[in-house]
Design a protein around this motif. Structure first.
Motif, PDB file in Angstrom:
ATOM      1  N   ALA A  89       0.833  -1.206   0.000  1.00  0.00           N
ATOM      2  CA  ALA A  89       0.000   0.000   0.000  1.00  0.00           C
ATOM      3  C   ALA A  89       0.866   1.254   0.000  1.00  0.00           C
ATOM      4  CB  ALA A  89      -0.934  -0.016   1.209  1.00  0.00           C
ATOM      5  N   SER A  92       2.231   1.820  -3.380  1.00  0.00           N
ATOM      6  CA  SER A  92       1.201   2.328  -4.266  1.00  0.00           C
ATOM      7  C   SER A  92       0.966   3.822  -4.019  1.00  0.00           C
ATOM      8  CB  SER A  92      -0.056   1.502  -4.027  1.00  0.00           C
ATOM      9  OG  SER A  92      -1.184   2.172  -4.431  1.00  0.00           O
TER      10      SER A  92
ATOM     11  N   GLY B  46     -11.223 -14.799   2.513  1.00  0.00           N
ATOM     12  CA  GLY B  46     -10.756 -13.538   1.952  1.00  0.00           C
ATOM     13  C   GLY B  46     -10.527 -13.649   0.462  1.00  0.00           C
ATOM     14  N   ILE B  50     -12.186 -11.457  -2.490  1.00  0.00           N
ATOM     15  CA  ILE B  50     -11.497 -10.722  -3.543  1.00  0.00           C
ATOM     16  C   ILE B  50     -12.061 -11.096  -4.907  1.00  0.00           C
ATOM     17  CG2 ILE B  50      -9.321 -10.521  -4.792  1.00  0.00           C
ATOM     18  CD1 ILE B  50      -7.813 -10.444  -2.367  1.00  0.00           C
ATOM     19  N   GLY B 122     -11.170  -9.210   7.017  1.00  0.00           N
ATOM     20  CA  GLY B 122     -11.139  -7.751   6.963  1.00  0.00           C
ATOM     21  C   GLY B 122      -9.867  -7.248   6.311  1.00  0.00           C
ATOM     22  N   LEU B 123      -8.739  -7.857   6.675  1.00  0.00           N
ATOM     23  CA  LEU B 123      -7.457  -7.429   6.108  1.00  0.00           C
ATOM     24  C   LEU B 123      -7.442  -7.631   4.597  1.00  0.00           C
ATOM     25  CD1 LEU B 123      -4.502  -6.584   6.231  1.00  0.00           C
ATOM     26  CD2 LEU B 123      -3.919  -8.945   6.754  1.00  0.00           C
ATOM     27  N   VAL B 124      -7.847  -8.819   4.167  1.00  0.00           N
ATOM     28  CA  VAL B 124      -7.821  -9.103   2.740  1.00  0.00           C
ATOM     29  C   VAL B 124      -8.765  -8.152   1.998  1.00  0.00           C
ATOM     30  CG1 VAL B 124      -8.219 -10.854   0.994  1.00  0.00           C
ATOM     31  CG2 VAL B 124      -7.145 -11.482   3.143  1.00  0.00           C
ATOM     32  N   SER B 126      -9.517  -5.180   2.866  1.00  0.00           N
ATOM     33  CA  SER B 126      -8.975  -3.819   2.815  1.00  0.00           C
ATOM     34  C   SER B 126      -7.916  -3.687   1.724  1.00  0.00           C
ATOM     35  CB  SER B 126      -8.372  -3.443   4.166  1.00  0.00           C
ATOM     36  OG  SER B 126      -7.143  -4.110   4.347  1.00  0.00           O
ATOM     37  N   LEU B 127      -7.357  -4.833   1.334  1.00  0.00           N
ATOM     38  CA  LEU B 127      -6.308  -4.804   0.321  1.00  0.00           C
ATOM     39  C   LEU B 127      -6.823  -4.224  -0.991  1.00  0.00           C
ATOM     40  CD1 LEU B 127      -3.407  -5.596  -0.091  1.00  0.00           C
ATOM     41  CD2 LEU B 127      -4.175  -7.809  -0.900  1.00  0.00           C
ATOM     42  N   ASP B 129      -9.047  -2.063  -1.425  1.00  0.00           N
ATOM     43  CA  ASP B 129      -9.127  -0.624  -1.270  1.00  0.00           C
ATOM     44  C   ASP B 129      -7.736  -0.006  -1.330  1.00  0.00           C
ATOM     45  OD1 ASP B 129     -10.467   1.641  -0.911  1.00  0.00           O
ATOM     46  OD2 ASP B 129     -11.203   1.207   1.107  1.00  0.00           O
ATOM     47  N   GLY B 130      -6.822  -0.661  -0.596  1.00  0.00           N
ATOM     48  CA  GLY B 130      -5.483  -0.085  -0.449  1.00  0.00           C
ATOM     49  C   GLY B 130      -4.730  -0.031  -1.756  1.00  0.00           C
ATOM     50  N   LEU B 131      -5.003  -0.937  -2.635  1.00  0.00           N
ATOM     51  CA  LEU B 131      -4.282  -0.927  -3.901  1.00  0.00           C
ATOM     52  C   LEU B 131      -5.065  -0.137  -4.944  1.00  0.00           C
ATOM     53  CD1 LEU B 131      -3.015  -4.585  -3.794  1.00  0.00           C
ATOM     54  CD2 LEU B 131      -1.813  -2.494  -3.182  1.00  0.00           C
ATOM     55  N   SER B 132      -5.882   0.761  -4.437  1.00  0.00           N
ATOM     56  CA  SER B 132      -6.633   1.697  -5.279  1.00  0.00           C
ATOM     57  C   SER B 132      -7.459   0.993  -6.328  1.00  0.00           C
ATOM     58  CB  SER B 132      -5.699   2.707  -5.933  1.00  0.00           C
ATOM     59  OG  SER B 132      -4.828   2.069  -6.818  1.00  0.00           O
ATOM     60  N   LEU B 133      -8.075  -0.098  -5.918  1.00  0.00           N
ATOM     61  CA  LEU B 133      -8.937  -0.796  -6.857  1.00  0.00           C
ATOM     62  C   LEU B 133     -10.391  -0.412  -6.655  1.00  0.00           C
ATOM     63  CD1 LEU B 133      -7.189  -4.250  -6.628  1.00  0.00           C
ATOM     64  CD2 LEU B 133      -6.936  -2.500  -8.385  1.00  0.00           C
TER      65      LEU B 133
ATOM     66  N   GLY D 656      -1.610  -4.653  -7.356  1.00  0.00           N
ATOM     67  CA  GLY D 656      -1.127  -3.379  -6.801  1.00  0.00           C
ATOM     68  C   GLY D 656      -0.049  -2.760  -7.646  1.00  0.00           C
ATOM     69  N   LEU D 739      -2.549  -7.422  12.360  1.00  0.00           N
ATOM     70  CA  LEU D 739      -3.233  -7.511  11.054  1.00  0.00           C
ATOM     71  C   LEU D 739      -4.307  -6.439  10.929  1.00  0.00           C
ATOM     72  CD1 LEU D 739      -3.691 -11.314  10.385  1.00  0.00           C
ATOM     73  CD2 LEU D 739      -1.881  -9.768   9.647  1.00  0.00           C
ATOM     74  N   ALA D 743      -4.550  -3.348   8.299  1.00  0.00           N
ATOM     75  CA  ALA D 743      -5.712  -3.101   7.443  1.00  0.00           C
ATOM     76  C   ALA D 743      -6.181  -1.663   7.587  1.00  0.00           C
ATOM     77  CB  ALA D 743      -6.829  -4.068   7.813  1.00  0.00           C
ATOM     78  N   ILE D 746      -3.864   0.524   5.701  1.00  0.00           N
ATOM     79  CA  ILE D 746      -4.061   0.448   4.247  1.00  0.00           C
ATOM     80  C   ILE D 746      -5.285   1.266   3.841  1.00  0.00           C
ATOM     81  CG2 ILE D 746      -4.681  -1.123   2.381  1.00  0.00           C
ATOM     82  CD1 ILE D 746      -2.988  -3.266   3.766  1.00  0.00           C
ATOM     83  N   LEU D 747      -6.350   1.120   4.634  1.00  0.00           N
ATOM     84  CA  LEU D 747      -7.570   1.877   4.325  1.00  0.00           C
ATOM     85  C   LEU D 747      -7.319   3.376   4.472  1.00  0.00           C
ATOM     86  CD1 LEU D 747     -10.171  -0.404   6.107  1.00  0.00           C
ATOM     87  CD2 LEU D 747      -9.930  -0.028   3.647  1.00  0.00           C
ATOM     88  N   ALA D 750      -5.628   4.623   1.480  1.00  0.00           N
ATOM     89  CA  ALA D 750      -6.588   4.701   0.376  1.00  0.00           C
ATOM     90  C   ALA D 750      -7.467   5.941   0.511  1.00  0.00           C
ATOM     91  CB  ALA D 750      -7.437   3.439   0.347  1.00  0.00           C
ATOM     92  N   ARG D 753      -5.766   8.993  -0.643  1.00  0.00           N
ATOM     93  CA  ARG D 753      -5.731   9.030  -2.098  1.00  0.00           C
ATOM     94  C   ARG D 753      -7.042   9.592  -2.655  1.00  0.00           C
ATOM     95  NH1 ARG D 753      -3.101   5.108  -4.849  1.00  0.00           N
ATOM     96  NH2 ARG D 753      -3.458   3.700  -3.105  1.00  0.00           N
TER      97      ARG D 753
END
Lengths: 117, 142, 493, 757
Positions: A89, A92, B46, B50, B122-124, B126-127, B129-133, D656, D739, D743, D746-747, D750, D753
């Motif tokens: 992240a 990115s 997760g 995805i 939850g973590l997966v 959020s991924l 979102d985090g990778l701007s998808l 990513g 974890l 998360a 990461i949010l 985002a 952004r």
């Protein structure tokens, strides 16, 4: 202790180190993935030789692989998994700012270094 | 949305969902006696999430809420023994006879593992979102 | 005791979880996080009282024997550290609430919950009697700090965040390797058993493990030459975040080092530690002099001061360990409050750069006062706790005839004084050269910020006032650490 | 009596607070409030002196103790003995006068009301604590407090950059001196095993020599001895009340006081005497010369102070009963006349707008009262009868005449030389300020400024008149410092003895020299070479640190990582000591060897490829290889988890980093060799650690207990899972919190952004 595993740990560590001293964050992440493998393997080796899976089936614990390092290694895998995702992240986000995922030098340090000249 | 452009992908994803859920559930419950456990289960769930989100079969989930719930469950399970005078973190064990899985001895380790599962999902989640998808409307950007 | 220990670990976690669940309802969230942090703090006071009266207390988590499971050990060292650490986090959260109601970047709702996670990590790190749990606790502290540092997503924060995260991630990896070595050499990660088994190892392996963990903890603690990440990353975070980092994170590293290296009898490393301690003090102090920004000066001071703690440890004498512990405890509130004042300066002057600052003493004497107390304390001047701390470390050094490091400590003291005058002259005296815009702060929030800073100053003064008790407890803690037999028998009983 | 000490100190502390509050209104109100505590202290001291059962009473001198840090012997231990009483009279008596004077000195609307009066009072309290202390730590604590308060007071007019520099210089010199002193005192206390000043045992040996040198240097910085004197002239940037109080009458005497009380302790240490004489004589002469060179009246006095302090240090270093007695007398007399002179300079400054003796003229006529007072104080300074300075100076000359051998020669030459210079600069000062010259316009008198100066001038006369009273103050103090002082006393008319002849000659020669110096027109003030050097040193440190720090702090992450690796490589070297390799075997199973080779090969390929996708795929391959190893090792849970993790990570990578260029950037090629070396080192260190630590384990893992515990207490057959959810559930709890936090992070990223978009 198995020399094969020992060399694997050493090899993974070296390649991992080589990668994390790079400037590209995606390479650094790859490097950490390898370092993570190395550390997990090291933990596993620290518990002694390979053995039966430590799942009790009523026949006692003879020949069991040491379960404790496995548990520690699992925790380590999970944590490094989480942090790998976080680094992704960050990479990115760095790409948003700079167009690439390069780790830059600290601006203030560079400024002070320039004063020197 | 992939599902809009390619209905087959949507159907395929929809079709494997139950199977994956079954595997995840098995891992969750079997973990105490066989390889598996909450973390593995969470990763399977997760992965399904995805897949489904990318395929456009479902909206992204509210990851923070899911994780908060998981954390609260775990914290309570860990803290609970102090109310009956045990060291905290002690697990209560009960036995039960279940179909398919057979006799399981479990107890507070199960809600603990379920909490773990929730957090991993939850973590997966959020991924994505985090990778701007995912864009501001909560839709997939691709 | 069981309930108290559970509270210091789980209350902040619950607060953080609920805080995340209701993160968009500002008032509820703030009340929740404050309640969680406050109850952890109160519980830590309870633990302190209990241990003060009845001595070391051991909690077997999940009721497993220490050979198998995790134990938490509340000994004197732990209970000295814990209330101070938790008080600092609580104060910083108060300050943060005031600050983010005024001007805060993105994601203001996360600070409280993240501080909750941090608190949990700190409690766990301080109390644990298990090397691997210490690793997990470090990860908790670090991951919350990663997110605290980067959660506003500004370019400078991401840039320094990458350095910070990568450095610490590498040190965590090294930590894991270290655990592997320790486990393979001793078959345990329980610290009491380690205290028993590590001294039995061959010199090479023992010192190898000692040196390895020195690198691991030394990176967290920012000792020379492993300190460089700190001044790069700390100043970019919002002031409140930096305040809690500065007050706590490096100190947890030193805490772990003091505990590990005394319990496992690494006395042979003493001379090396002293050399590194001297270098750390001097480089930190010189680094501070080179900077022209308040937050960066203060960041380098952290390094310099870590050197003093390391010096106390490196002497490996009862007086030296006492000095290190006293220094550690004294330093936490002092450093925090200096960064909080840095935040007040930034609010008031619109910048923390010295070249664009000036004349604050005349306009805001209260801020000057809030700065002066911890600044004098940090420079080691009486009658503040910093004097007691420096005094105990230096007199321990003189008693051990460790002349070079004593000289280094004195030089570093002089340089620290000089860098404090640099801030004082730059910020508080003279006049302001330009008109950088102050941050708009409502009267209520200003009061809350000043109040939180005042609380931290009060904590520091409290420690100064009760320095006698602190030294007494420090001696007790040092005795417990250095005579590991007691620790071992308490834990394995 | 015990309560009195705390009551008085408490009154000072309360006064600081109240003065700050009153000072918000106006500076004069603040000063008036602040004057209260010194006044009652001075009255108490006078009462103590006058009353019969004062110090000599049945209870002995008032003492008091407040333990601060018992373990380190840090305590506030106070004792008002005769010396302390003498100093109290000066500190609080002159203090009270200075506060009154300051009311006149500052304009009613002057800035800094909330800061100046409380700071000055805080200084007064610190000084009082210093002179009352009966423990070297109490003394040190207040010593440092006077440095800090002095810094703040010197910097009162801090909008001027020169003032800032001067304040910094003063703080740094006295601050460094404080550190040196601290080291010396610690050595001393450890050596003699006590920190109580009364009856502090004599120190000897090499450590005592070191302690003596350090203490003497510390004292010399505080008492502005050459070459540390450079801060004192600069400190004249302070408002005149501060200069009069701190930099002539009290604070600079702290070093003298320290040398005095340590006199018996270090009596047998040769270095103590030699160093003291060196500092003292150099300061006495150089200070006197300096006073002759300056045109600023305040600086003349400041340099004169350096000279006088040198005289005091010289006498104390000599250490004979007579010398100590003379030093005590001069200490007392000097505080009175020098404070008076400073007050006069301040008044002249305020009323004429200048202190430059070239611009001042006709003041004898336009400021007659001031002139009269100046004459009295000045003649006392010069040591002329019938003023207090005269018997004190007589005592000093007699003391050096009474010496023998080389000490006599050095003593006489330097003291007489210093005395001549003193007379000379006094003459020049009086002529310069009050003599002929361009008529200066004079503003009206302010009563608050005049009265304190008049009082001090009067005291110089009264002291001579009531010499018996002065003797009663000075003698007990001198006896405390050196029992041999008992036989001495100040005499009003010594008769035609050698000392008297010498002192008359000194007056005549000095006067002639002074008149000559006054006639010689000085174009400009001399360069402050010493001060510039001190500032140059400080600025040099400040400007050169970036150069140094750029070497160790370059802001480059790869360098940081390389440093860390090098550090663990050192640990790795430790591991290779006594390493045995007999416990190593090639592999557990051949398949393990194959997988191991595959993993390393895949990893190496990952480092070599330039394409991001390729690297990601090799990552997947190593992960799968790892799973294989885990299965062979008997760790199915690890294998399963590793496989699932690998899938998510690879997917994450592809998704990513999809937006990044296909190829890695080429920035890294520059120092590939270094990186390779670092990487190899790191790998070797880890291997060494693993191989060494497994060679001779000192304990075994309790696998059996763990298995039994898992099945019986944990209720599960999968031991690893029971460990995770039960035995070490706390670790797992921490792990999942990590974890969740990741998360959240990461949010959050985002979110930022989206906020930008």
């Amino acid at each position: 202790m198995s020399i094969a595993l020992l060399l694997t740990v050493g090899g993974l560590t070296s390649v991992g180190l080589y990668l994390i001293t790079s400037r590209s964050l995606s390479r650094i992440i790859l490097g950490f993935a390898l370092l993570g493998h190395a550390s997990v393997l090291a933990l596993l080796m620290s518990g002694g030789p390979a053995g039966r899976a430590p799942i009790a089936d009523g026949s006692g614990s003879d020949g069991f692989a040491n379960p404790l390092p496995q548990a520690l290694a699992l925790t380590a895998i999970v944590i490094s998994f989480g942090l790998t995702l976080f680094l992704l992240a960050l990479a990115s986000r760095q790409k948003d700012h700079t167009g690439d995922d390069l780790v830059e030098d600290d601006i203030e340090d560079s400024r002070i270094a320039e004063v020197k000249q | 949305m992939i599902a809009d452009r390619s209905p087959i992908v949507g159907h395929a994803v929809a079709a494997i969902t139950p199977l994956a859920l079954l595997i995840g559930t098995y891992l969750l419950f079997a973990g105490h006696n066989n390889p598996g456990g909450g973390f593995a289960a969470g990763l399977v769930f997760g992965a399904v999430l995805i897949l489904r989100t990318i395929a456009g079969v479902q909206k992204p989930v509210d990851a923070p809420l899911l994780m908060a719930a998981g954390l609260i469950v775990i914290a309570i399970v860990t803290a609970a023994p102090i109310f009956w005078g045990d060291y905290f973190g002690d697990q209560a064990v009960v036995s039960a006879e279940l179909p398919i899985l057979g006799k399981i001895k479990s107890g507070s380790a199960l809600p603990f593992d379920i909490g773990v599962t929730a957090i991993v999902i939850g973590l997966v989640a959020s991924l994505l979102d985090g990778l701007s998808l995912i864009d501001a409307d909560g839709d997939l950007t691709t | 005791m069981n309930a108290l220990v559970a509270t210091v670990i789980l209350a902040p976690l619950l607060a953080a979880s609920f805080g995340i669940a209701v993160r968009h309802k500002a008032r509820v969230r703030d009340v929740l996080t404050l309640t969680g942090l406050a109850s952890a703090f109160v519980a830590s006071l309870g633990i302190f009282a209990e241990v003060y009266r009845n001595g070391t207390s051991v909690i077997r988590v999940g009721d497993w024997s220490p050979e198998l499971g995790i134990v938490l050990v509340a000994d004197t060292f732990a209970v000295l550290m814990l209330p101070v650490a938790l008080a600092i986090i609580l104060i910083v959260e108060l300050f943060a609430i005031a600050q983010r109601r005024t001007e805060w970047g993105a994601n203001p709702e996360l600070t409280g919950p993240l501080l909750g996670v941090l608190t949990m990590g700190v409690s766990l790190a301080v109390l644990t009697g298990d090397l691997f749990t210490l690793f997990v606790a470090f990860e908790l502290i670090l991951v919350s700090s990663y997110v605290l540092l980067t959660h506003q997503g500004q370019q400078a924060q991401i840039r320094s965040g990458m350095t910070y995260v990568v450095m610490n991630l590498f040190s965590s990896t090294l930590f894991l390797f270290g655990i592997a070595f320790v486990y393979s050499a001793t078959g345990t990660v329980n610290m009491a058993l380690l205290a028993e088994r590590i001294p039995e190892l061959s010199d090479g392996v023992r010192l190898g493990i000692g040196a390895w963990f020195f690198v691991v903890f030394g990176t967290k603690a920012a000792v020379f030459p492993l300190f460089s990440w700190l001044p790069d990353s700390y100043p970019t975070a919002p002031t409140t975040i930096t305040a809690v980092f500065a007050g706590l994170l490096t100190k947890i590293g030193i805490y772990a080092m003091i505990r590990f290296h005394t319990l496992t009898g690494m006395d042979a490393m003493g001379p090396v530690l002293l050399i590194i301690a001297g270098a750390t003090m001097i480089v930190g102090a010189l680094g501070a002099l080179a900077q022209s920004d308040v937050k960066r000066i203060l960041s380098f001071h952290i390094i310099s001061q870590i050197g003093y703690m390391l010096m106390g440890l490196g002497l490996f004498s009862a007086a030296g360990t006492t000095g290190a512990i006293v220094f550690l405890i004294h330093h936490m509130p002092v450093k925090t409050v200096l960064f909080l004042v840095g935040g007040l300066i930034e609010n008031d002057q619109g910048t923390s750069n010295l070249d664009r600052n000036g004349g604050l003493a005349a306009r805001r004497p209260l801020i000057a006062g809030l700065f002066a107390v911890p600044a004098l304390s940090l420079a080691g001047l009486p009658p503040f706790s910093g004097f007691v701390a420096k005094f105990s470390v230096i007199s321990a050094g003189i008693a051990e005839a460790a002349t070079p490091v004593v000289v280094m400590a004195l030089i570093a003291g002089a340089l620290t004084l000089l860098s404090m005058t640099k801030i004082w002259l730059g910020v508080f005296w003279g006049s302001k050269p330009d008109k950088s815009k102050p941050v708009r702060v409502s009267a209520a929030n200003r009061r809350l910020m000043l109040g939180a800073t005042g609380l931290a100053v009060g904590l520091s003064l409290f420690i100064s006032f009760y320095a006698g008790t602190l030294v007494e407890l420090g001696e007790r803690a040092a005795t417990e650490l250095r005579n590991s037999d007691v620790y071992i028998s308490e834990v394995l009983r | 009596m015990q309560q009195v000490i705390w009551t008085l100190l408490g009154a000072h502390v309360a006064g600081v607070v109240l003065a700050a509050i009153a000072g918000f209104r106006s500076i004069r109100a603040g000063l008036a409030v602040a004057a209260f505590a010194p006044t009652i202290t001075a009255i108490w001291a006078i009462w103590l002196f006058v009353s019969q059962d004062g110090l000599a009473g049945a209870d002995g001198p008032p003492t008091s103790e407040l333990v601060w840090v018992e373990g380190l012997d840090l305590a506030f231990r106070m004792q008002v003995d005769s010396l302390a009483l003498l100093m109290t009279l000066l500190v609080s008596g002159i203090g009270a006068l200075v506060f009154i004077y300051a009311i006149g000195y500052f304009a009613p609307d002057a800035a800094g009301g909330a800061t100046f009066p409380p700071t000055l009072l805080a200084f007064s309290a610190s000084m009082l604590g210093l002179v009352w202390s009966d423990s070297i730590w109490t003394l040190f604590i207040f010593w440092e407090a006077t440095s800090i308060t002095s810094f703040l007071l010197v910097g009162h007019k801090n909008s001027d950059a020169n003032v800032q520099t001067a304040a910094r210089r003063a703080l740094m010199i006295t601050g460094v001196g404080g550190l040196v002193l601290l080291a010396g005192l610690i050595i001393l206390a450890q050596d003699v095993g006590s920190s109580t000043l009364t009856n502090l045992a004599a120190a000897e040996g090499s450590r005592a020599t070191l302690a003596a040198i350090l203490v003497m240097i510390g004292a010399a910085t505080k008492s502005a001895q050459v070459p540390f004197h450079v801060w004192l002239p600069g400190a004249m940037a302070a408002p005149t009340p501060v200069s009069a109080y701190l930099h002539s009458a009290t604070m600079v005497k702290a070093g003298v006081l320290l040398v005095a009380v340590m006199g018996t302790t270090f009596a047998d240490v040769q270095a103590w005497k030699v160093l003291g004489l060196a500092f003292g004589i150099a300061s006495m002469i150089w200070g006197g010369v300096g006073a002759l060179r300056h045109v600023d009246a305040k600086l003349i006095l400041a340099w004169g102070t350096i000279s006088q302090l040198g005289l005091l240090i010289t006498l104390l270093a000599l250490g004979t009963g007579k010398a100590v007695f003379a030093a005590t007398s001069i200490l007392f007399a000097h505080a009175i006349f020098k404070a008076g002179l400073f007050l006069i300079v301040g008044e002249v400054d305020i009323r004429t707008g200048t202190r430059d003796i070239r611009k001042l003229g006709g003041l004898a006529k336009s400021m007659p009262i001031t002139f009269a007072v100046a004459l009295l104080s000045g003649l006392s300074m010069a040591g002329a009868p019938p003023l207090l300075g005269f018997p004190a100076k007589e005592a000093a000359i007699e003391a050096v005449l009474g010496l023998s051998g080389w000490e006599q020669i050095i003593g006489v030459v330097s003291v007489v030389g210093g005395a001549v210079l003193t007379v000379a600069y006094t003459t020049r000062f009086l002529i310069g300020v009050f003599g002929a010259g361009p008529d200066t316009i004079v503003k009206p008198r302010r009563l608050a400024m005049t009265i304190p100066a008049v009082v001090l001038g009067f005291l110089s006369v009264a002291g001579f008149a009531a010499l018996g009273l002065v003797n009663d103050i000075v003698r007990p103090a001198a006896i405390e410092l050196n029992a041999k002082s008992e036989v001495y006393g100040l005499v009003r008319w010594p008769g035609i003895k050698t000392a008297f002849v010498v002192s008359m000659a000194v007056l005549i020669v000095g006067f002639a020299l002074g008149v000559g110096a006054a006639a010689r027109k000085v174009a400009s003030a001399p360069n402050a070479t010493g001060a510039d050097a001190a500032d140059g040193l400080i600025d040099g440190i400040l400007s050169n640190t970036p150069r140094f720090i750029a070497v160790v702090q370059h802001g480059s992450l790869p360098v940081y990582l390389a440093t860390m690796t090098a550090a663990v490589a050192v640990a790795g070297i430790a591991f290779t000591d006594q390493v045995s390799l007999s416990h190593l075997q090639l592999w557990d199973t051949p398949l393990q060897g194959v997988l191991a080779a595959g993993i390393v090969a895949a990893a190496a390929a990952g480092a070599a490829v330039r394409s991001r996708l390729g690297a990601t795929l090799t990552l997947g391959a190593t992960g799968i290889g790892m799973s294989g190893i885990f299965i062979i090792h008997g760790a199915p849970d690890l294998a399963l988890t590793q496989l699932l993790v690998e899938i998510i990570v690879v997917v994450g990578f592809v998704l990513g980093l999809g937006q990044l260029a296909n190829q890695f950037p080429t920035v890294d090629n520059a120092w590939r060799a270094t990186r390779l070396a670092v990487a190899t080192l790191g790998g070797l260190a880890v291997m060494a650690g693993l191989a060494a630590s497994s060679a001779n384990p000192s304990g075994v893992a309790p696998i059996e207990d763990l298995t039994a515990g898992a099945v019986n207490d944990g209720g599960g057959n999968n031991v690893v899972n029971v460990i995770l959810t039960d035995v070490r559930a706390l670790d797992t709890l921490g792990e999942v919190v990590v974890l969740a936090t990741v998360a959240i992070g990461i949010l959050a990223l985002a979110n930022t952004r989206r906020a930008e978009a």
